[in-house]
Scaffold this motif. Structure first.
Motif, PDB file in Angstrom:
ATOM      1  N   UNK A 192       0.852  -1.060   0.149  1.00 35.90           N
ATOM      2  CA  UNK A 192      -0.108   0.014   0.019  1.00 35.90           C
ATOM      3  C   UNK A 192       0.813   1.282   0.134  1.00 35.90           C
ATOM      4  N   UNK A 193       0.267   2.339  -0.290  1.00 36.31           N
ATOM      5  CA  UNK A 193       0.662   3.773  -0.580  1.00 36.31           C
ATOM      6  C   UNK A 193      -0.202   4.435   0.276  1.00 36.31           C
ATOM      7  N   UNK A 194       0.167   5.432   1.167  1.00 31.26           N
ATOM      8  CA  UNK A 194      -0.564   6.496   1.756  1.00 31.26           C
ATOM      9  C   UNK A 194      -0.123   7.699   1.717  1.00 31.26           C
ATOM     10  N   UNK A 195      -0.852   8.800   1.066  1.00 32.07           N
ATOM     11  CA  UNK A 195      -0.128  10.018   1.014  1.00 32.07           C
ATOM     12  C   UNK A 195      -1.364  11.183   1.371  1.00 32.07           C
ATOM     13  N   UNK A 196      -0.964  12.451   1.292  1.00 29.30           N
ATOM     14  CA  UNK A 196      -1.994  13.494   1.760  1.00 29.30           C
ATOM     15  C   UNK A 196      -1.268  14.789   2.147  1.00 29.30           C
ATOM     16  N   UNK A 472       3.078  11.923  -5.844  1.00 29.96           N
ATOM     17  CA  UNK A 472       3.332  13.275  -5.669  1.00 29.96           C
ATOM     18  C   UNK A 472       2.639  14.169  -6.783  1.00 29.96           C
ATOM     19  N   UNK A 473       2.300  13.834  -7.868  1.00 26.90           N
ATOM     20  CA  UNK A 473       1.608  14.492  -8.727  1.00 26.90           C
ATOM     21  C   UNK A 473       0.201  14.927  -8.422  1.00 26.90           C
ATOM     22  N   UNK A 474      -0.354  14.144  -7.570  1.00 27.26           N
ATOM     23  CA  UNK A 474      -1.715  14.497  -7.091  1.00 27.26           C
ATOM     24  C   UNK A 474      -1.691  15.630  -6.169  1.00 27.26           C
ATOM     25  N   UNK A 475      -0.544  15.880  -5.350  1.00 31.73           N
ATOM     26  CA  UNK A 475      -0.459  16.790  -4.287  1.00 31.73           C
ATOM     27  C   UNK A 475      -0.611  18.427  -5.080  1.00 31.73           C
ATOM     28  N   UNK A 476      -0.109  18.335  -6.402  1.00 30.79           N
ATOM     29  CA  UNK A 476      -0.009  19.543  -6.874  1.00 30.79           C
ATOM     30  C   UNK A 476      -1.217  19.930  -7.980  1.00 30.79           C
TER      31      UNK A 476
END
Length: 741
Positions: A192-196, A472-476
């Motif tokens: 899994x990956x978690x981001x935010x 990373x791309x979603x963050x921006x």
């Protein structure tokens, strides 16, 4: 692989960003070391937070601190923290005490101080064992819903109760946090990956401190609150990871209290469900730097502390009760139950699975969080953690009568949880609060619009395996989710005839309309059209706020200026603009006429890129003129002012502006992170400024260029690449017990 852990006793290491990596031989020693490090790296910040919790900021900031100090004293934040500390289990209490011992050891060793203290002619003071809990309360007491209830009460009193729903902002004030998880079945690594990214005021130094906490029991990296032990909100150890967003739950209530006084004996009583009840009364004195000390009355009813008067109500009389006064009391779970949730913090660090994370957070109280957790075995889970009282739905809308038995608390709401087979997205939205089981109505009333959650889901559902780079791309992402209703309004305008009694659009306004209709909807800093849209939107919001229908809201509200941000008519019109776009005509507002007039207003303004207006506005509470000196100073070769930012409210890159009030961003991503459960060396993080809270340090703002560009730094995990820091610790007087099954 991560290099072997250090040998020997407590030690501090630094990476290239100055981020502390802390090693100790036990969890208790590590808490001591974390407290000591926070006191050294964030000395002024934690001192100010301690004074906020005690209602003593005016002693160093002068009269500007009085509004907060009155509230903190009347809300009894420090006393609530003490009650919560006293109620802790022995192990958690000793662990928290170790953290405070570490803070106080830095003071004893002369390692605190700095230019802010010099400017304030003040010195840091020893902490009480419960101070970390007070610091945490300070960060979150205004985080929930009771200030919104003050605004609704003002709307009801000014425009009538039926008008409240027109400000039902499925866009609550200042929400912008994102968190998402991808199951291993959809990732390149198979794990899994978690981001935010959490969103708060862009305080300098930042509200979150990057830190690594390692001992034989666990090795965790994450984001800590300076002044609070552990990693309450965001962390990853060798087996599990967790992240949160604000669940937008409603767990704070305001009660209208009727009080009567017996001047002869000095007693106060409140009318409760069973009749008149005694009220606890005391007086406190607030010291004021450069001013006259102020004495205040502190009252507490059976519901909670009295925090405000009911505006525009004189002492009234009834046939049976004689005279009474009306005030507002605040009821929160932490004070009602004498629990804040710190029992979860040490077990959270020890977690080795999503089951462990959820079990740890079963002790959580407030704020209510939407939690996403994952583990290296592949499980992903989404659940809510905290306490939501079960009570009358009317309690969520407005202050309710304290004497009504039907408005008292009666148990707690069961919070949703679900396993995640694919994707989990939480962005302060209604669906995230309800999970798979419902629409969130059992938890709260107002949530963020679904724009960010839908956009993140769209960007994740690309039909291929995802990696860290995709996160990373979603963050921006800068696509403005709230654009469609604005575009529909523009499209409905006839350039030659905008409605009864209206003049046709001027040539300049007509051209502006065409440009906005052709715009791609991305709030990029270098976009001239994004700047034009913001100019028109701001003009439109200002016209709504001053419309004759809403103009009465500008009348004095009678509450403390502390609550001004929640009671500003222009601010509320800006945050509720989507509701007003959909239903403003029901109030008698001619939306087409106002939109056309706003086009005329905006067409007369100079054209600028969005980033020219949308710049960073950091907040740094300082005495005297030191704030001016810092705002114009370059730290580590990085200029703090004039940083152009992409994104906006309702973009995934939610660098928020205040439409109609302020284009600069004083609230936004206070951290960004990616937790990779396959290999922590691939994990990433960034904060807006730097690891150090000391002006002049090369790490005070060295992360700002990366943060502003939407980039993240790699998390270093190899001990042999870190730089050891000379450190001698005093004795650790307390010890947290080992893990128990």
């Amino acid at each position: 692989m991560t290099s072997p852990r250090p040998a020997g006793g407590p030690a501090v290491f630094r990476d290239a960003w100055g981020i502390p990596h802390l090693w100790a031989g036990s969890a208790g020693e590590l808490a001591f070391l974390q407290g000591r490090n926070a006191a050294i790296d964030r000395s002024w910040q934690i001192e100010l937070e301690r004074r906020r919790s005690e209602g003593r900021t005016a002693e160093i900031l002068g009269p500007d601190g009085l509004h907060w100090d009155r509230f903190a004293r009347q809300a009894q934040l420090d006393d609530t923290a003490r009650r919560c500390f006293d109620a802790l289990d022995d192990g958690t209490r000793l662990w928290c005490q170790s953290y405070v011992d570490g803070i106080n050891s830095a003071l004893d060793d002369g390692l605190r101080g700095g230019p802010e203290f010099d400017a304030a002619a003040a010195s840091p003071e020893p902490w009480n064992p419960w101070t970390p809990m007070g610091v945490f309360l300070v960060q979150h007491i205004l985080f929930s819903t009771f200030p919104n209830k003050l605004f609704r009460a003002h709307v009801a009193a000014t425009l009538g109760p039926d008008a409240v729903e027109f400000f039902s902002i499925e866009a609550p004030v200042w929400s912008g946090s994102n968190a998402w998880a991808v199951h291993g079945s959809r990732t390149v690594s198979g794990a899994p990956l978690i981001a935010g990214d959490p969103h708060r005021l862009l305080e300098l130094p930042g509200v979150y401190q990057q830190v690594r906490l390692a001992c034989p029991e666990f090795d965790a990296v994450g984001l800590a609150f300076p002044g609070v032990p552990g990693l309450p909100h965001f962390g990853q150890n060798s087996k599990a990871a967790w992240a949160i967003t604000n669940a937008m739950a409603d767990y704070q209530d305001l009660y209208v209290e009727e009080l009567r006084r017996d001047a002869g004996v000095g007693t106060v009583e409140a009318r409760g469900p069973l009749g008149w009840e005694p009220v606890a009364v005391r007086r406190e004195t607030i010291g004021v730097r450069g001013g006259v000390a102020e004495e205040i009355e502190v009252l507490e009813t059976a519901r909670g502390p009295v925090i405000a008067g009911v505006p525009d109500t004189e002492t009234q009389r009834t046939p049976d009760d004689g005279g009474f006064e009306r005030v507002l009391s605040l009821r929160i779970p932490a004070r009602a139950e004498a629990r804040l949730g710190f029992e979860a913090l040490l077990p959270l660090l020890r977690s080795r699975s999503v089951d462990d994370v959820e079990t740890a957070l079963a002790a959580w109280v407030e704020p209510v969080n939407s939690v996403i957790a994952a583990d290296s075995a592949g499980s992903v889970r989404h659940f809510l953690a905290g306490v939501v009282p079960r009570r009358n739905p009317e309690n969520r809308k407005l202050p309710v009568p304290a004497w009504s038995a039907g408005h008292q608390w009666d148990g707690r709401v069961d919070l949703p949880r679900r396993e995640v087979p694919g994707l989990a997205v939480s962005a302060n939205d209604r669906a995230a609060a309800g999970g798979a089981a419902g629409d969130g109505n059992g938890v709260g009333m107002e949530f963020a619009p679904p724009h960010r959650a839908r956009r993140i889901t769209e960007l994740l559902e690309v039909g291929r395996a995802l990696g860290v780079g995709d996160m990373l791309a979603i963050h921006t992402d800068t696509l403005l989710g709230s654009l469609p209703p604005f575009r529909a309004l523009l499209d409905s305008l006839n350039p030659d005839d905008v409605g009864p009694g209206s003049a046709a659009l001027s040539a300049e306004a007509a051209r502006l309309r065409e440009r906005l209709l052709a715009w791609d909807g991305r709030m990029d800093a270098r976009s001239r059209d994004a700047g034009l849209f913001a100019a028109w939107r701001g003009a439109f919001v200002r016209r709504l706020a001053t419309h004759p229908v809403l103009a009465p809201l500008a009348a004095p509200h009678g509450y403390s200026p502390l609550f001004g941000p929640w009671l500003s008519v222009v601010s509320r019109a800006g945050f509720a603009v989507e509701t007003l776009l959909a239903r403003g005509s029901e109030l008698g507002i001619d939306l087409k006429t106002e939109a056309a007039a706003a086009l005329e207003d905006a067409s007369r303004l100079p054209e600028t890129d969005w980033g020219t207006k949308h710049t960073l506005l950091p907040i740094h509470a300082l005495p005297g003129n030191l704030e001016t000196e810092l705002s114009g100073a370059a730290m580590s070769g990085v200029e703090l002012s004039g940083i152009e930012l992409s994104g906006d409210t309702n973009c995934v890159l939610s660098m928020e502006s205040l439409p109609g009030v302020e284009d600069r961003s004083f609230r936004g991503s206070v951290a960004r992170y990616v937790w990779d459960l396959a290999d922590r060396r691939n994990s990433r993080w960034i904060v807006p400024f730097g690891a150090s809270g000391r002006p002049g340090s090369r790490h005070f703002a060295d992360q700002l260029p990366l943060w502003a560009a939407g980039e993240l730094a790699q998390i270093e995990t190899d001990w042999d690449t870190l730089v050891p820091e000379e450190f001698t610790t005093g004795p650790v007087t307390t010890e947290a017990p080992g893990r128990t099954s």
